[in-house]
Scaffold this motif. Structure first.
Motif, PDB file in Angstrom:
ATOM      1  N   ALA A  16       0.839  -1.204   0.000  1.00  0.00           N
ATOM      2  CA  ALA A  16       0.000   0.000   0.000  1.00  0.00           C
ATOM      3  C   ALA A  16       0.869   1.247   0.000  1.00  0.00           C
ATOM      4  O   ALA A  16       0.556   2.238  -0.672  1.00  0.00           O
ATOM      5  CB  ALA A  16      -0.929  -0.002   1.208  1.00  0.00           C
ATOM      6  N   TYR A  17       1.969   1.184   0.735  1.00  0.00           N
ATOM      7  CA  TYR A  17       2.865   2.342   0.787  1.00  0.00           C
ATOM      8  C   TYR A  17       3.575   2.548  -0.542  1.00  0.00           C
ATOM      9  O   TYR A  17       3.721   3.682  -1.015  1.00  0.00           O
ATOM     10  CB  TYR A  17       3.885   2.180   1.917  1.00  0.00           C
ATOM     11  CG  TYR A  17       4.767   3.397   2.056  1.00  0.00           C
ATOM     12  CD1 TYR A  17       4.286   4.546   2.685  1.00  0.00           C
ATOM     13  CD2 TYR A  17       6.054   3.418   1.534  1.00  0.00           C
ATOM     14  CE1 TYR A  17       5.079   5.680   2.784  1.00  0.00           C
ATOM     15  CE2 TYR A  17       6.846   4.541   1.636  1.00  0.00           C
ATOM     16  CZ  TYR A  17       6.358   5.675   2.264  1.00  0.00           C
ATOM     17  OH  TYR A  17       7.132   6.800   2.344  1.00  0.00           O
ATOM     18  N   ASP A  18       4.017   1.463  -1.150  1.00  0.00           N
ATOM     19  CA  ASP A  18       4.648   1.566  -2.471  1.00  0.00           C
ATOM     20  C   ASP A  18       3.720   2.253  -3.458  1.00  0.00           C
ATOM     21  O   ASP A  18       4.150   3.057  -4.292  1.00  0.00           O
ATOM     22  CB  ASP A  18       5.000   0.172  -3.005  1.00  0.00           C
ATOM     23  CG  ASP A  18       6.233  -0.417  -2.338  1.00  0.00           C
ATOM     24  OD1 ASP A  18       6.967   0.336  -1.681  1.00  0.00           O
ATOM     25  OD2 ASP A  18       6.445  -1.641  -2.465  1.00  0.00           O
ATOM     26  N   ALA A  19       2.426   1.907  -3.381  1.00  0.00           N
ATOM     27  CA  ALA A  19       1.439   2.477  -4.290  1.00  0.00           C
ATOM     28  C   ALA A  19       0.917   3.826  -3.808  1.00  0.00           C
ATOM     29  O   ALA A  19       0.128   4.471  -4.508  1.00  0.00           O
ATOM     30  CB  ALA A  19       0.272   1.506  -4.458  1.00  0.00           C
ATOM     31  N   GLN A  20       1.358   4.254  -2.603  1.00  0.00           N
ATOM     32  CA  GLN A  20       0.952   5.543  -2.032  1.00  0.00           C
ATOM     33  C   GLN A  20      -0.565   5.692  -1.957  1.00  0.00           C
ATOM     34  O   GLN A  20      -1.151   6.671  -2.434  1.00  0.00           O
ATOM     35  CB  GLN A  20       1.576   6.698  -2.821  1.00  0.00           C
ATOM     36  CG  GLN A  20       3.063   6.893  -2.575  1.00  0.00           C
ATOM     37  CD  GLN A  20       3.362   7.346  -1.142  1.00  0.00           C
ATOM     38  OE1 GLN A  20       3.222   8.514  -0.798  1.00  0.00           O
ATOM     39  NE2 GLN A  20       3.775   6.401  -0.301  1.00  0.00           N
ATOM     40  N   ILE A  21      -1.205   4.680  -1.365  1.00  0.00           N
ATOM     41  CA  ILE A  21      -2.663   4.704  -1.208  1.00  0.00           C
ATOM     42  C   ILE A  21      -2.997   5.169   0.208  1.00  0.00           C
ATOM     43  O   ILE A  21      -2.650   4.489   1.180  1.00  0.00           O
ATOM     44  CB  ILE A  21      -3.272   3.304  -1.454  1.00  0.00           C
ATOM     45  CG1 ILE A  21      -2.872   2.785  -2.840  1.00  0.00           C
ATOM     46  CG2 ILE A  21      -4.789   3.363  -1.327  1.00  0.00           C
ATOM     47  CD1 ILE A  21      -3.348   1.366  -3.120  1.00  0.00           C
ATOM     48  N   PRO A  22      -3.667   6.286   0.359  1.00  0.00           N
ATOM     49  CA  PRO A  22      -4.036   6.778   1.692  1.00  0.00           C
ATOM     50  C   PRO A  22      -4.909   5.778   2.434  1.00  0.00           C
ATOM     51  O   PRO A  22      -5.668   5.019   1.821  1.00  0.00           O
ATOM     52  CB  PRO A  22      -4.819   8.068   1.395  1.00  0.00           C
ATOM     53  CG  PRO A  22      -4.387   8.481   0.026  1.00  0.00           C
ATOM     54  CD  PRO A  22      -4.131   7.197  -0.709  1.00  0.00           C
TER      55      PRO A  22
END
Length: 344
Positions: free
Chosen positions: A300-306
């Protein structure tokens, strides 16, 4: 207020069962979207920690970056020390820019065949294709970047050590990172020693670069994850749904579902989602479940999803006993990323 689930415009990650082929895995071996445009020029070294600028310069040379010659006004290749090793290992705490620098190597190196992936992605590929086919796939490649090299599983470590040994013998260059807690006096150096010891025969192939610093994610946000009450959660997800795809899941249900999906498929689990909603977050008590959640947070962090969440604060999801155990580094990294995602 009508709940997001009743509006029937939200997705539920716990209902997704993504399938990933070996070809899909290979195609995904590129820097994550967050670092799609990463470069040495966009890496902002902290003047308070000279090791960052020193590592940046060394990695420029490792990647063969073209630099401007002030003496002649022409462009030339950065000078390389003839004794430079085929691999570099970036040793440092989380949030000091190691992945940014790793992606910068990938983008800067004028290579015909290069790959970038997390340790778990490479081991999953071996599992999907078999060891020998994986060797043949990567044989002759110019560069292999390995983010978050894990030392927890002796079997996986041995497989990767053997794989990397064969690739170095065929001329492949290597770049790897792993994590140590920030500002842990004396502890950082041990991480490098652990890495070199665990990869045994490959240790002589790596040049270790120490990168000190403070987690950049903590420089601009408060020290805790944002927790929403039920009303604020509904409003936040409804607002996010106006411009993207939002997931809405009960935390415990999602964590249970993660056990049914291989971690290499977590990136597909969140594919297309622009905001992740988690209801009734609870502190995790099972180590295996906690580690799966860490892998989920990484993707999720790699994809920068809040993330938007109710219940226990996401930075409190790993209890004191877990934080005192052998996976402390992983949990601290996940906490840092969870704080950032709830503020984004």
């Amino acid at each position: 207020m009508t709940s997001p689930a009743q509006q029937n415009v939200f997705v539920h990650l716990a209902e997704r069962s993504p399938q990933v082929t070996g070809a899909d895995m290979v195609a995904s071996l590129v820097p994550p979207p967050q670092f799609a445009d990463a470069s040495f020029d966009t890496y902002r070294a902290d003047d308070a920690f000279p090791s960052q600028a020193e590592a940046k310069q060394t990695l420029r040379e490792f990647a063969g970056v073209v630099v401007e010659s002030h003496k002649r006004g022409l462009f030339r290749r950065a000078p390389r020390a003839p004794e430079r090793k085929p691999g570099v290992y970036l040793d440092g705490g989380f949030g000091v820019g190691k992945t940014h620098l790793l992606a910068s190597i990938y983008h800067a190196m004028p290579a015909r065949r290069k790959y970038f992936g997390s340790f778990i992605e490479y081991t999953a590929l071996v599992g999907a294709l078999g060891y020998q086919q994986t060797v043949e796939l990567f044989r002759g490649s110019d560069l292999l970047c390995i983010d978050e090299f894990e030392l927890d599983d002796p079997g996986d470590t041995m497989v990767m050590t053997r794989l990397l040994g064969e690739l170095v013998a065929s001329g492949t260059k290597l770049a790897a990172t792993s994590n140590t807690p920030p500002n842990a006096l004396g502890e950082g150096r041990f991480a490098a020693q652990d890495f070199l010891r665990e990869i045994q025969a490959m240790s002589a192939s790596f040049e270790t670069l120490r990168i000190d610093g403070v987690d950049y994610r903590q420089r601009a946000v408060d020290g805790h994850a944002v927790v929403l009450d039920a009303g604020a959660y509904e409003s936040a997800l409804a607002e996010a749904a106006a411009s993207g795809v939002v997931s809405d899941d009960d935390f415990s249900t999602l964590v249970a579902h993660l056990a049914k999906v291989h971690p290499s498929r977590y990136i597909r689990l969140i594919e297309g989602v622009t905001t992740i909603g988690l209801r009734d977050v609870q502190q995790l008590t099972d180590q295996s479940a906690a580690l799966r959640f860490v892998a989920f947070v990484d993707r999720a962090y790699d994809a920068q999803i809040p993330m938007r969440a109710t219940g226990v604060a996401l930075d409190q999801v790993f209890g004191d006993e877990m934080l005192a155990g052998g996976y402390r580094k992983k949990y601290l990294r996940a906490i840092s990323r969870l704080i950032a995602l709830t503020h984004s």
